[in-house]
Design a protein around this motif. Structure first.
Motif, PDB file in Angstrom:
ATOM      1  N   SER A 111       0.848  -1.192   0.000  1.00  0.00           N
ATOM      2  CA  SER A 111       0.000   0.000   0.000  1.00  0.00           C
ATOM      3  C   SER A 111       0.880   1.237   0.000  1.00  0.00           C
ATOM      4  O   SER A 111       1.897   1.286   0.696  1.00  0.00           O
ATOM      5  CB  SER A 111      -0.921   0.005   1.223  1.00  0.00           C
ATOM      6  OG  SER A 111      -1.648   1.217   1.302  1.00  0.00           O
ATOM      7  N   LEU A 112       0.474   2.238  -0.762  1.00  0.00           N
ATOM      8  CA  LEU A 112       1.243   3.481  -0.792  1.00  0.00           C
ATOM      9  C   LEU A 112       1.078   4.267   0.493  1.00  0.00           C
ATOM     10  O   LEU A 112       1.884   5.147   0.797  1.00  0.00           O
ATOM     11  CB  LEU A 112       0.803   4.330  -1.983  1.00  0.00           C
ATOM     12  CG  LEU A 112       1.043   3.733  -3.373  1.00  0.00           C
ATOM     13  CD1 LEU A 112       0.673   4.740  -4.447  1.00  0.00           C
ATOM     14  CD2 LEU A 112       2.484   3.285  -3.543  1.00  0.00           C
ATOM     15  N   ASN A 113       0.021   3.965   1.250  1.00  0.00           N
ATOM     16  CA  ASN A 113      -0.232   4.661   2.512  1.00  0.00           C
ATOM     17  C   ASN A 113      -0.453   3.642   3.613  1.00  0.00           C
ATOM     18  O   ASN A 113      -1.484   2.968   3.651  1.00  0.00           O
ATOM     19  CB  ASN A 113      -1.457   5.583   2.392  1.00  0.00           C
ATOM     20  CG  ASN A 113      -1.267   6.659   1.350  1.00  0.00           C
ATOM     21  OD1 ASN A 113      -0.322   7.433   1.424  1.00  0.00           O
ATOM     22  ND2 ASN A 113      -2.142   6.703   0.359  1.00  0.00           N
ATOM     23  N   ASP A 121      -4.154   2.011   3.583  1.00  0.00           N
ATOM     24  CA  ASP A 121      -4.925   2.391   2.399  1.00  0.00           C
ATOM     25  C   ASP A 121      -5.198   1.150   1.551  1.00  0.00           C
ATOM     26  O   ASP A 121      -4.274   0.409   1.208  1.00  0.00           O
ATOM     27  CB  ASP A 121      -4.123   3.421   1.591  1.00  0.00           C
ATOM     28  CG  ASP A 121      -4.936   4.067   0.492  1.00  0.00           C
ATOM     29  OD1 ASP A 121      -5.917   3.468   0.025  1.00  0.00           O
ATOM     30  OD2 ASP A 121      -4.588   5.197   0.093  1.00  0.00           O
ATOM     31  N   ARG A 164      -5.002   2.604  -2.944  1.00  0.00           N
ATOM     32  CA  ARG A 164      -3.740   2.940  -3.616  1.00  0.00           C
ATOM     33  C   ARG A 164      -2.745   1.818  -3.369  1.00  0.00           C
ATOM     34  O   ARG A 164      -1.898   1.890  -2.492  1.00  0.00           O
ATOM     35  CB  ARG A 164      -3.221   4.286  -3.118  1.00  0.00           C
ATOM     36  CG  ARG A 164      -4.143   5.451  -3.456  1.00  0.00           C
ATOM     37  CD  ARG A 164      -3.711   6.721  -2.766  1.00  0.00           C
ATOM     38  NE  ARG A 164      -4.607   7.835  -3.043  1.00  0.00           N
ATOM     39  CZ  ARG A 164      -5.742   8.065  -2.413  1.00  0.00           C
ATOM     40  NH1 ARG A 164      -6.127   7.240  -1.441  1.00  0.00           N
ATOM     41  NH2 ARG A 164      -6.507   9.084  -2.736  1.00  0.00           N
ATOM     42  N   GLU A 183      -0.011  -1.204  -4.997  1.00  0.00           N
ATOM     43  CA  GLU A 183       0.916  -1.552  -6.069  1.00  0.00           C
ATOM     44  C   GLU A 183       1.527  -2.917  -5.789  1.00  0.00           C
ATOM     45  O   GLU A 183       1.466  -3.420  -4.669  1.00  0.00           O
ATOM     46  CB  GLU A 183       2.041  -0.510  -6.197  1.00  0.00           C
ATOM     47  CG  GLU A 183       1.597   0.830  -6.711  1.00  0.00           C
ATOM     48  CD  GLU A 183       2.773   1.761  -6.972  1.00  0.00           C
ATOM     49  OE1 GLU A 183       2.542   2.838  -7.528  1.00  0.00           O
ATOM     50  OE2 GLU A 183       3.919   1.404  -6.618  1.00  0.00           O
ATOM     51  N   SER A 199       5.076  -4.864  -5.693  1.00  0.00           N
ATOM     52  CA  SER A 199       6.528  -4.715  -5.640  1.00  0.00           C
ATOM     53  C   SER A 199       7.134  -6.086  -5.906  1.00  0.00           C
ATOM     54  O   SER A 199       6.849  -7.045  -5.175  1.00  0.00           O
ATOM     55  CB  SER A 199       6.968  -4.194  -4.267  1.00  0.00           C
ATOM     56  OG  SER A 199       8.381  -4.209  -4.164  1.00  0.00           O
ATOM     57  N   ARG A 220       7.742  -1.910  -9.970  1.00  0.00           N
ATOM     58  CA  ARG A 220       6.450  -1.519  -9.406  1.00  0.00           C
ATOM     59  C   ARG A 220       5.393  -1.632 -10.504  1.00  0.00           C
ATOM     60  O   ARG A 220       5.582  -1.121 -11.614  1.00  0.00           O
ATOM     61  CB  ARG A 220       6.497  -0.102  -8.854  1.00  0.00           C
ATOM     62  CG  ARG A 220       7.285   0.041  -7.555  1.00  0.00           C
ATOM     63  CD  ARG A 220       6.649  -0.784  -6.444  1.00  0.00           C
ATOM     64  NE  ARG A 220       7.314  -0.646  -5.173  1.00  0.00           N
ATOM     65  CZ  ARG A 220       6.804   0.014  -4.122  1.00  0.00           C
ATOM     66  NH1 ARG A 220       5.621   0.596  -4.230  1.00  0.00           N
ATOM     67  NH2 ARG A 220       7.466   0.074  -2.994  1.00  0.00           N
TER      68      ARG A 220
END
Length: 342
Positions: A53-55, A197, A200, A202, A204, A251
Protein backbone atom coordinates in the motif's frame (compact mmCIF):
# COMPACT_ATOMS: atom_id res chain seq x y z
CA UNK A 1 67.78 -56.63 -65.40
CA UNK A 2 64.97 -54.95 -67.26
CA UNK A 3 62.15 -53.04 -65.66
CA UNK A 4 59.11 -55.08 -64.75
CA UNK A 5 55.98 -53.50 -66.07
CA UNK A 6 52.65 -54.15 -64.32
CA UNK A 7 49.96 -55.41 -66.55
CA UNK A 8 46.51 -53.78 -66.75
CA UNK A 9 44.85 -56.53 -64.72
CA UNK A 10 47.41 -56.03 -61.92
CA UNK A 11 46.64 -52.25 -61.65
CA UNK A 12 42.92 -52.93 -61.56
CA UNK A 13 43.45 -55.37 -58.72
CA UNK A 14 45.34 -52.70 -56.71
CA UNK A 15 42.57 -50.15 -57.19
CA UNK A 16 39.94 -52.60 -56.03
CA UNK A 17 41.95 -53.28 -52.88
CA UNK A 18 42.41 -49.58 -52.09
CA UNK A 19 38.85 -48.36 -52.85
CA UNK A 20 37.23 -49.62 -49.60
CA UNK A 21 39.57 -47.32 -47.63
CA UNK A 22 38.42 -44.16 -49.44
CA UNK A 23 35.63 -42.11 -47.77
CA UNK A 24 32.25 -42.46 -49.39
CA UNK A 25 30.28 -39.39 -50.30
CA UNK A 26 27.66 -38.35 -47.71
CA UNK A 27 24.26 -39.61 -48.65
CA UNK A 28 21.06 -37.56 -48.33
CA UNK A 29 19.33 -38.19 -45.02
CA UNK A 30 15.62 -38.50 -44.41
CA UNK A 31 14.53 -36.10 -41.65
CA UNK A 32 11.38 -34.51 -40.32
CA UNK A 33 10.99 -30.73 -40.31
CA UNK A 34 8.60 -28.04 -39.15
CA UNK A 35 8.52 -24.22 -39.23
CA UNK A 36 9.39 -22.24 -36.13
CA UNK A 37 5.81 -20.93 -35.87
CA UNK A 38 4.57 -24.50 -35.32
CA UNK A 39 7.27 -25.34 -32.79
CA UNK A 40 7.53 -22.13 -30.81
CA UNK A 41 6.67 -22.04 -27.15
CA UNK A 42 6.27 -18.89 -25.08
CA UNK A 43 7.12 -19.88 -21.52
CA UNK A 44 6.06 -18.10 -18.33
CA UNK A 45 8.68 -16.30 -16.25
CA UNK A 46 8.20 -15.56 -12.57
CA UNK A 47 9.61 -13.51 -9.68
CA UNK A 48 8.59 -13.08 -6.02
CA UNK A 49 6.14 -10.23 -5.47
CA UNK A 50 4.14 -8.53 -2.71
CA UNK A 51 1.10 -6.25 -2.65
CA UNK A 52 2.09 -2.99 -0.97
CA UNK A 53 0.00 0.00 0.00
CA UNK A 54 1.24 3.48 -0.79
CA UNK A 55 -0.23 4.66 2.51
CA UNK A 56 0.47 2.62 5.61
CA UNK A 57 0.30 4.96 8.57
CA UNK A 58 -0.31 5.39 12.27
CA UNK A 59 -2.76 8.29 12.60
CA UNK A 60 -1.70 10.54 15.48
CA UNK A 61 -3.22 13.30 17.62
CA UNK A 62 -2.45 16.86 16.58
CA UNK A 63 -3.21 18.47 19.93
CA UNK A 64 -3.05 17.79 23.67
CA UNK A 65 -6.29 16.31 24.99
CA UNK A 66 -7.83 13.31 26.69
CA UNK A 67 -9.12 10.52 24.44
CA UNK A 68 -12.88 10.16 24.87
CA UNK A 69 -13.71 7.67 22.10
CA UNK A 70 -12.15 5.33 19.55
CA UNK A 71 -15.19 4.09 17.60
CA UNK A 72 -13.35 1.79 15.17
CA UNK A 73 -12.17 -1.78 15.64
CA UNK A 74 -9.37 -3.77 14.11
CA UNK A 75 -10.40 -5.27 10.77
CA UNK A 76 -13.01 -2.64 9.95
CA UNK A 77 -12.95 -0.88 6.61
CA UNK A 78 -13.43 2.87 7.04
CA UNK A 79 -14.27 5.42 4.39
CA UNK A 80 -12.31 8.60 3.83
CA UNK A 81 -13.38 11.16 6.44
CA UNK A 82 -14.67 8.57 8.93
CA UNK A 83 -13.98 9.33 12.60
CA UNK A 84 -11.18 7.20 14.02
CA UNK A 85 -10.98 8.87 17.46
CA UNK A 86 -12.45 11.76 19.42
CA UNK A 87 -10.61 13.95 21.92
CA UNK A 88 -11.92 16.08 24.79
CA UNK A 89 -11.78 19.63 23.43
CA UNK A 90 -13.36 21.56 26.32
CA UNK A 91 -10.24 23.69 26.78
CA UNK A 92 -10.10 24.48 23.06
CA UNK A 93 -13.75 25.52 22.96
CA UNK A 94 -13.13 27.88 25.88
CA UNK A 95 -10.12 29.28 24.05
CA UNK A 96 -12.25 29.88 20.97
CA UNK A 97 -14.88 31.70 23.01
CA UNK A 98 -12.18 33.87 24.62
CA UNK A 99 -10.83 34.86 21.23
CA UNK A 100 -14.32 35.65 19.98
CA UNK A 101 -14.87 37.94 23.01
CA UNK A 102 -11.56 39.70 22.40
CA UNK A 103 -12.49 40.13 18.77
CA UNK A 104 -15.87 41.63 19.67
CA UNK A 105 -14.20 44.12 22.03
CA UNK A 106 -11.72 45.10 19.34
CA UNK A 107 -14.50 45.60 16.84
CA UNK A 108 -16.25 48.01 19.23
CA UNK A 109 -13.03 49.92 19.88
CA UNK A 110 -12.36 50.16 16.17
CA UNK A 111 -15.79 51.67 15.55
CA UNK A 112 -15.15 54.24 18.31
CA UNK A 113 -11.68 55.02 16.97
CA UNK A 114 -13.07 55.45 13.47
CA UNK A 115 -15.69 57.96 14.68
CA UNK A 116 -13.04 59.90 16.64
CA UNK A 117 -10.83 60.00 13.57
CA UNK A 118 -13.65 61.31 11.42
CA UNK A 119 -14.50 64.09 13.92
CA UNK A 120 -10.84 65.04 14.22
CA UNK A 121 -10.57 65.35 10.43
CA UNK A 122 -13.53 67.72 10.39
CA UNK A 123 -12.04 69.80 13.17
CA UNK A 124 -8.66 69.82 11.44
CA UNK A 125 -10.31 71.13 8.23
CA UNK A 126 -11.95 73.86 10.38
CA UNK A 127 -8.50 74.49 11.88
CA UNK A 128 -9.78 73.84 15.41
CA UNK A 129 -7.73 70.61 15.82
CA UNK A 130 -4.01 70.21 15.38
CA UNK A 131 -2.38 68.00 12.78
CA UNK A 132 -0.62 66.19 15.60
CA UNK A 133 -3.99 65.13 17.10
CA UNK A 134 -5.13 63.91 13.67
CA UNK A 135 -1.99 61.80 13.34
CA UNK A 136 -2.62 60.33 16.81
CA UNK A 137 -6.21 59.37 15.91
CA UNK A 138 -5.03 57.67 12.68
CA UNK A 139 -2.36 55.75 14.60
CA UNK A 140 -4.88 54.62 17.23
CA UNK A 141 -7.17 53.22 14.54
CA UNK A 142 -4.30 51.48 12.71
CA UNK A 143 -3.14 49.80 15.94
CA UNK A 144 -6.63 48.53 16.68
CA UNK A 145 -7.05 47.21 13.14
CA UNK A 146 -3.76 45.34 13.43
CA UNK A 147 -4.91 43.83 16.72
CA UNK A 148 -8.13 42.80 15.00
CA UNK A 149 -6.21 40.97 12.28
CA UNK A 150 -4.20 39.19 14.97
CA UNK A 151 -7.40 38.20 16.78
CA UNK A 152 -8.89 36.86 13.55
CA UNK A 153 -5.79 34.72 13.07
CA UNK A 154 -6.14 33.43 16.64
CA UNK A 155 -9.79 32.61 15.97
CA UNK A 156 -8.81 30.67 12.86
CA UNK A 157 -6.18 28.76 14.84
CA UNK A 158 -8.74 27.97 17.54
CA UNK A 159 -11.15 26.62 14.94
CA UNK A 160 -8.40 24.47 13.43
CA UNK A 161 -7.69 23.03 16.88
CA UNK A 162 -11.38 22.28 17.35
CA UNK A 163 -11.48 20.50 13.98
CA UNK A 164 -8.69 18.23 15.22
CA UNK A 165 -10.76 17.05 18.15
CA UNK A 166 -12.21 14.45 15.77
CA UNK A 167 -9.40 12.42 14.18
CA UNK A 168 -10.57 11.38 10.70
CA UNK A 169 -9.32 8.84 8.21
CA UNK A 170 -7.54 10.56 5.29
CA UNK A 171 -8.52 7.77 2.84
CA UNK A 172 -10.50 4.56 2.51
CA UNK A 173 -8.60 2.11 4.65
CA UNK A 174 -8.65 -0.95 6.84
CA UNK A 175 -7.95 -0.57 10.54
CA UNK A 176 -5.04 -2.78 11.54
CA UNK A 177 -4.41 -1.59 15.08
CA UNK A 178 -5.70 0.49 18.01
CA UNK A 179 -2.61 2.11 19.46
CA UNK A 180 -4.23 4.05 22.33
CA UNK A 181 -7.11 3.61 24.74
CA UNK A 182 -10.05 5.71 25.87
CA UNK A 183 -9.12 7.79 28.90
CA UNK A 184 -5.46 8.20 27.98
CA UNK A 185 -4.04 11.68 27.58
CA UNK A 186 -2.82 12.29 24.04
CA UNK A 187 0.05 14.63 23.34
CA UNK A 188 1.11 16.05 20.00
CA UNK A 189 2.08 13.05 17.83
CA UNK A 190 0.53 10.38 20.07
CA UNK A 191 -0.35 7.47 17.73
CA UNK A 192 -4.01 6.53 18.01
CA UNK A 193 -4.99 4.13 15.19
CA UNK A 194 -3.03 2.27 12.53
CA UNK A 195 -4.62 2.09 9.08
CA UNK A 196 -3.65 0.84 5.60
CA UNK A 197 -4.93 2.39 2.40
CA UNK A 198 -6.80 -0.29 0.43
CA UNK A 199 -7.24 1.67 -2.80
CA UNK A 200 -3.74 2.94 -3.62
CA UNK A 201 -2.07 -0.44 -4.02
CA UNK A 202 0.92 -1.55 -6.07
CA UNK A 203 2.90 -4.70 -6.69
CA UNK A 204 6.53 -4.71 -5.64
CA UNK A 205 8.57 -7.46 -7.31
CA UNK A 206 12.25 -8.35 -7.36
CA UNK A 207 13.19 -9.27 -10.94
CA UNK A 208 16.55 -10.54 -12.15
CA UNK A 209 18.45 -8.07 -14.30
CA UNK A 210 18.53 -10.61 -17.14
CA UNK A 211 14.72 -10.90 -17.17
CA UNK A 212 13.91 -7.19 -17.15
CA UNK A 213 13.74 -6.89 -20.94
CA UNK A 214 11.31 -9.80 -21.32
CA UNK A 215 9.07 -8.27 -18.65
CA UNK A 216 9.09 -4.82 -20.28
CA UNK A 217 8.02 -6.25 -23.65
CA UNK A 218 5.55 -8.82 -22.39
CA UNK A 219 1.86 -8.23 -23.08
CA UNK A 220 0.70 -10.70 -20.43
CA UNK A 221 1.72 -9.75 -16.88
CA UNK A 222 -0.05 -11.00 -13.75
CA UNK A 223 0.20 -11.22 -9.98
CA UNK A 224 -0.70 -14.66 -8.69
CA UNK A 225 -1.39 -15.75 -5.12
CA UNK A 226 -3.65 -18.22 -3.35
CA UNK A 227 -6.71 -16.08 -4.12
CA UNK A 228 -6.24 -15.97 -7.89
CA UNK A 229 -4.58 -14.15 -10.75
CA UNK A 230 -4.66 -10.37 -11.29
CA UNK A 231 -3.77 -8.49 -14.47
CA UNK A 232 -1.04 -5.86 -14.10
CA UNK A 233 0.65 -3.00 -15.90
CA UNK A 234 4.27 -2.05 -15.29
CA UNK A 235 4.48 1.42 -13.71
CA UNK A 236 8.19 1.83 -13.01
CA UNK A 237 11.54 0.07 -12.99
CA UNK A 238 13.80 1.33 -10.24
CA UNK A 239 17.10 2.60 -11.70
CA UNK A 240 19.18 0.69 -9.14
CA UNK A 241 20.41 -2.89 -8.84
CA UNK A 242 20.66 -4.83 -5.58
CA UNK A 243 24.37 -5.62 -5.28
CA UNK A 244 23.71 -8.89 -3.43
CA UNK A 245 20.85 -10.40 -5.42
CA UNK A 246 21.44 -8.66 -8.78
CA UNK A 247 17.72 -7.87 -8.88
CA UNK A 248 15.85 -4.70 -9.75
CA UNK A 249 12.63 -3.67 -8.05
CA UNK A 250 9.65 -3.36 -10.36
CA UNK A 251 6.45 -1.52 -9.41
CA UNK A 252 3.21 -2.51 -11.13
CA UNK A 253 -0.43 -1.37 -11.01
CA UNK A 254 -3.56 -3.52 -10.94
CA UNK A 255 -5.67 -3.24 -14.10
CA UNK A 256 -8.88 -4.07 -12.28
CA UNK A 257 -9.84 -5.29 -8.80
CA UNK A 258 -6.67 -5.48 -6.65
CA UNK A 259 -5.49 -8.23 -4.36
CA UNK A 260 -5.40 -7.74 -0.60
CA UNK A 261 -2.67 -5.43 0.75
CA UNK A 262 0.22 -7.39 2.16
CA UNK A 263 -0.51 -10.49 0.07
CA UNK A 264 2.60 -12.39 -1.00
CA UNK A 265 2.76 -14.29 -4.27
CA UNK A 266 4.62 -14.17 -7.53
CA UNK A 267 4.80 -11.95 -10.55
CA UNK A 268 4.37 -13.96 -13.74
CA UNK A 269 4.69 -12.87 -17.34
CA UNK A 270 4.82 -14.61 -20.72
CA UNK A 271 8.13 -14.36 -22.55
CA UNK A 272 7.63 -12.60 -25.88
CA UNK A 273 10.50 -14.56 -27.50
CA UNK A 274 9.79 -17.89 -29.23
CA UNK A 275 11.47 -20.84 -27.49
CA UNK A 276 12.31 -24.22 -29.00
CA UNK A 277 12.25 -27.50 -27.13
CA UNK A 278 15.47 -28.77 -25.58
CA UNK A 279 15.08 -32.05 -27.53
CA UNK A 280 15.94 -30.16 -30.74
CA UNK A 281 19.37 -29.13 -29.41
CA UNK A 282 22.52 -30.85 -30.64
CA UNK A 283 26.14 -30.17 -29.87
CA UNK A 284 28.69 -29.58 -32.55
CA UNK A 285 32.24 -28.91 -31.38
CA UNK A 286 31.77 -26.60 -28.37
CA UNK A 287 28.47 -25.04 -29.37
CA UNK A 288 24.85 -25.99 -28.82
CA UNK A 289 22.39 -25.30 -31.59
CA UNK A 290 19.77 -26.62 -33.96
CA UNK A 291 19.71 -27.79 -37.56
CA UNK A 292 17.82 -25.83 -40.17
CA UNK A 293 16.64 -27.01 -43.57
CA UNK A 294 18.19 -24.53 -45.99
CA UNK A 295 16.59 -25.52 -49.31
CA UNK A 296 17.43 -29.17 -48.81
CA UNK A 297 20.78 -28.61 -47.06
CA UNK A 298 21.34 -29.05 -43.33
CA UNK A 299 22.69 -25.89 -41.70
CA UNK A 300 23.84 -25.89 -38.10
CA UNK A 301 22.57 -22.77 -36.31
CA UNK A 302 24.41 -22.11 -33.06
CA UNK A 303 22.46 -20.63 -30.13
CA UNK A 304 24.62 -18.57 -27.80
CA UNK A 305 22.27 -18.83 -24.81
CA UNK A 306 21.40 -22.49 -25.23
CA UNK A 307 21.73 -24.80 -22.23
CA UNK A 308 21.42 -28.54 -22.38
CA UNK A 309 18.07 -29.77 -21.12
CA UNK A 310 16.39 -26.33 -21.24
CA UNK A 311 14.09 -24.75 -23.79
CA UNK A 312 15.99 -22.07 -25.68
CA UNK A 313 14.94 -18.67 -27.05
CA UNK A 314 15.62 -18.16 -30.76
CA UNK A 315 15.74 -15.13 -33.03
CA UNK A 316 14.47 -16.91 -36.15
CA UNK A 317 11.60 -15.86 -38.40
CA UNK A 318 8.34 -17.81 -37.99
CA UNK A 319 8.75 -19.52 -41.38
CA UNK A 320 12.29 -20.80 -40.73
CA UNK A 321 12.27 -24.59 -41.19
CA UNK A 322 13.79 -26.59 -38.31
CA UNK A 323 14.86 -30.23 -38.40
CA UNK A 324 12.81 -31.97 -35.71
CA UNK A 325 13.80 -35.64 -36.17
CA UNK A 326 16.98 -37.25 -37.46
CA UNK A 327 19.04 -34.25 -36.44
CA UNK A 328 21.33 -35.94 -33.92
CA UNK A 329 23.54 -37.52 -36.62
CA UNK A 330 23.42 -34.65 -39.09
CA UNK A 331 26.46 -32.74 -40.23
CA UNK A 332 26.54 -29.18 -41.47
CA UNK A 333 26.10 -29.12 -45.24
CA UNK A 334 24.61 -32.61 -45.49
CA UNK A 335 21.87 -33.04 -48.06
CA UNK A 336 18.32 -33.69 -46.87
CA UNK A 337 15.72 -35.74 -48.64
CA UNK A 338 12.75 -33.79 -50.01
CA UNK A 339 9.70 -33.69 -47.79
CA UNK A 340 7.73 -36.13 -49.94
CA UNK A 341 10.45 -38.77 -49.40
CA UNK A 342 10.48 -38.44 -45.60
Amino acid sequence: MGLIRASAPTLLSVLLLVSPLMPAAQEAVAVQTAPVKDLARYPWQSAPATVVSLNDAAVAAQLKARIVEIPVKVGEVVEAGSVLARLDCTDYRIAEQRVKADLAALTARIRLAARRLERTRKLERQQTASAELLDQREADLAVLQAQQRGALAQLEAARVDLSRCAVNSPYRAVVTGRLAAVGEFADFGTELVHIIDIERLEISAQVSVGDIDTLKQSEQVYFEDSSGRYALTVRALTPTVNTQTRNREVRLLFDREPALPGAAGKLIWRDYRPHLSARLLVRRDTAFGIFLNDNGTARFHALADAQQGRNTPVDLTPDTVVVTAGHHSLQDGQQLLPHDRQ
